[in-house]
Design an enzyme around this catalytic site. Structure first.
Site, mmCIF file in Angstrom:
data_model
loop_
_atom_site.group_PDB
_atom_site.id
_atom_site.type_symbol
_atom_site.label_atom_id
_atom_site.label_comp_id
_atom_site.label_asym_id
_atom_site.label_seq_id
_atom_site.Cartn_x
_atom_site.Cartn_y
_atom_site.Cartn_z
ATOM 1 N N GLU A 84 3.832 -3.303 -13.461
ATOM 2 C CA GLU A 84 5.134 -3.707 -13.576
ATOM 3 C C GLU A 84 6.105 -2.371 -13.896
ATOM 4 O OE1 GLU A 84 6.491 -7.284 -15.145
ATOM 5 O OE2 GLU A 84 4.451 -8.137 -15.196
ATOM 6 N N GLY B 291 -16.622 5.231 -34.406
ATOM 7 C CA GLY B 291 -17.437 6.116 -33.917
ATOM 8 C C GLY B 291 -18.437 5.733 -32.745
ATOM 9 N N GLY C 131 5.092 1.492 -3.965
ATOM 10 C CA GLY C 131 5.091 0.889 -5.387
ATOM 11 C C GLY C 131 6.302 1.037 -5.898
ATOM 12 N N PRO D 259 0.747 -1.306 0.044
ATOM 13 C CA PRO D 259 0.039 -0.045 0.028
ATOM 14 C C PRO D 259 0.785 1.290 -0.161
ATOM 15 C CG PRO D 259 -0.802 -1.691 1.547
ATOM 16 C CD PRO D 259 0.323 -2.382 0.998
ATOM 17 N N ARG E 25 8.991 -7.541 -17.742
ATOM 18 C CA ARG E 25 8.325 -6.350 -18.596
ATOM 19 C C ARG E 25 7.931 -6.637 -19.967
ATOM 20 N NH1 ARG E 25 11.969 -2.038 -15.151
ATOM 21 N NH2 ARG E 25 10.403 -1.693 -13.445
ATOM 22 N N ILE F 181 -1.737 -7.235 -6.218
ATOM 23 C CA ILE F 181 -1.177 -8.519 -6.778
ATOM 24 C C ILE F 181 -2.148 -9.522 -7.650
ATOM 25 C CG2 ILE F 181 -0.017 -10.612 -5.763
ATOM 26 C CD1 ILE F 181 1.362 -7.964 -5.045
#
Length: 396
Positions: A369, A345, A131, A128, A243, A157
């Site tokens: 990530e 559209g 990051g 929390p 990544r 997670i």
């Protein structure tokens, strides 16, 4: 023709995945999104077709076909359903800690169950309050005899609640920053392990994203990956190789949206001709396809680099190109899916058409990530490092 450096064996696997994606996954995509339910039926399909073995070597029950093949498979699945492509991407992400830093015993104990699909994997780094700043993590692990006791929590997670094995990062020395972090393999049935809230999300709704808690959770000391204090280095090595999986997810979304927009533009008529023949629409489609092809070249180069083992000095080359692939492919995903909605559209804004879902799914690829802002910092840092090394070599 799209860039295609694959071997004949890899093309056969790609064609299999493409067929499964179109025939089995695509018909489920809208329902997965609407119900926000994890697609266990597609996990079972992957088990039957041995797709979850793609990230693993043959000695552990995998296909041994390499990193590029994993990226291609994620791309093909994500063309029709980003949630489903993520299943394979996270199987790679959650197992990399063991593959990169595990002992032979740990690899034999864990990898076959991941390669067979008996277990899904997860990667638990984010908290929390931490990051992008991993050193701020508060989860702690203390050694007690032949066990570690973990206390703390993780948030956001992927695969929370469905994974059988988690790669977890915790502080073994709270007085240190990055050098106080260690990595652990944690089985979901470990005493004191608890799954908390599963988050409702904008996109990738069928993928579980949630909190996990460690309440005096005990695991064998043998589950430590590498040595104490090596966790941050392990985490960064993992991200260099995971990544590109998110980049592949982004590319798949972009290409899937481009293909759909093209078919729509060929069939939708205004002013007596298909809208694909109107100059502004044609130019937009051309830009979309060009961005996808450029992204593919960068992504596949990254996969080939991993397969060749050419990580450069301290992995610097891989760090840079991995960040570049993640940055560019996912920015393209957001741009191209938005363009696809515009081409359709009013229809593009309706849930009846898949480009609306694709645009929502694309946004997270720029965030998880490592945000794309962080990727830019990583790329610039590596550029400066390369320049410094070049100047020093010139002095010598």
């Amino acid at each position: 023709m799209p860039y295609d450096p694959l071997s004949d064996e890899q093309r056969e696997i790609r064609d299999l995945v493409r067929t499964l994606a179109r025939e089995r996954v695509a018909p489920r995509a809208a329902e997965i999104d609407k119900k926000a339910e994890f697609p266990w039926d597609l996990v079972e399909l992957f088990r039957e077709q041995e797709l979850l073995g793609l990230p693993f070597d043959e000695e552990y029950g995998g296909s041994g076909t390499g990193a590029l093949m994993v990226l291609v498979a994620i791309e093909e699945l994500s063309k029709v359903c980003a949630t489903t492509g993520l299943i394979l991407a996270v199987q790679e992400l959650g197992s990399l800690g063991i593959k990169l830093a595990g002992t032979d015993e740990q690899k034999q104990r864990f990898l076959p169950r991941l390669a067979s699909g008996e277990w899904l994997a997860a990667y638990a780094l984010t908290e929390p309050g931490s990051g992008s700043d991993s050193a701020a993590m508060r989860t702690e692990a203390r050694r007690e005899g032949d066990e570690y006791v973990l206390n703390g929590s993780k948030r956001f997670i992927t695969n929370a609640g469905v994974a059988g094995l988690y790669t977890v990062f915790a502080k073994t020395d709270s007085s240190e920053g990055h050098s106080g972090i260690s990595a652990f393999a944690v089985e979901a049935d470990a005493p004191g392990f608890e799954v908390g809230r599963i988050e409702p999300k904008m996109g990738i709704k069928g993928s579980t994203t949630g909190e996990i808690f460690f309440n005096d959770m005990r695991i064998p000391a043998d589950n430590l990956l590498g040595e104490e204090g090596e966790g941050f280095k392990i985490a960064m090595r993992i991200l260099d190789r995971s990544r590109p999986g998110i980049a592949a997810q982004g590319l798949g979304l972009a290409q899937g949206a481009t293909d759909y927009a093209l078919e729509y533009a060929k069939s939708r008529e205004t002013m007596g001709k298909p809208i694909a023949e109107h100059e502004l629409i044609a130019a937009t489609l051309a830009d979309m396809e060009t961005k996808c092809e450029a992204a593919r070249g960068l992504l596949y180069k990254c996969g080939q680099l991993i397969d060749d083992g050419a990580d450069g000095v301290d992995g610097a080359e891989l760090t840079k190109i991995s960040a570049m692939a993640k940055l560019y492919c996912t920015d393209v995903a957001m741009e191209v899916t938005t363009d696809a909605v515009q081409i359709l559209g009013g229809y593009g804004y309706m849930q009846e058409y898949p480009v609306e879902r694709m645009m929502r799914d694309a946004k997270i690829t720029q965030i998880y990530e490592g945000t794309n802002q962080i990727q830019r910092l990583v790329i610039a840092r590596e550029m400066l490092r390369e320049n410094r090394a070049f100047l020093l070599a010139g002095v010598g």
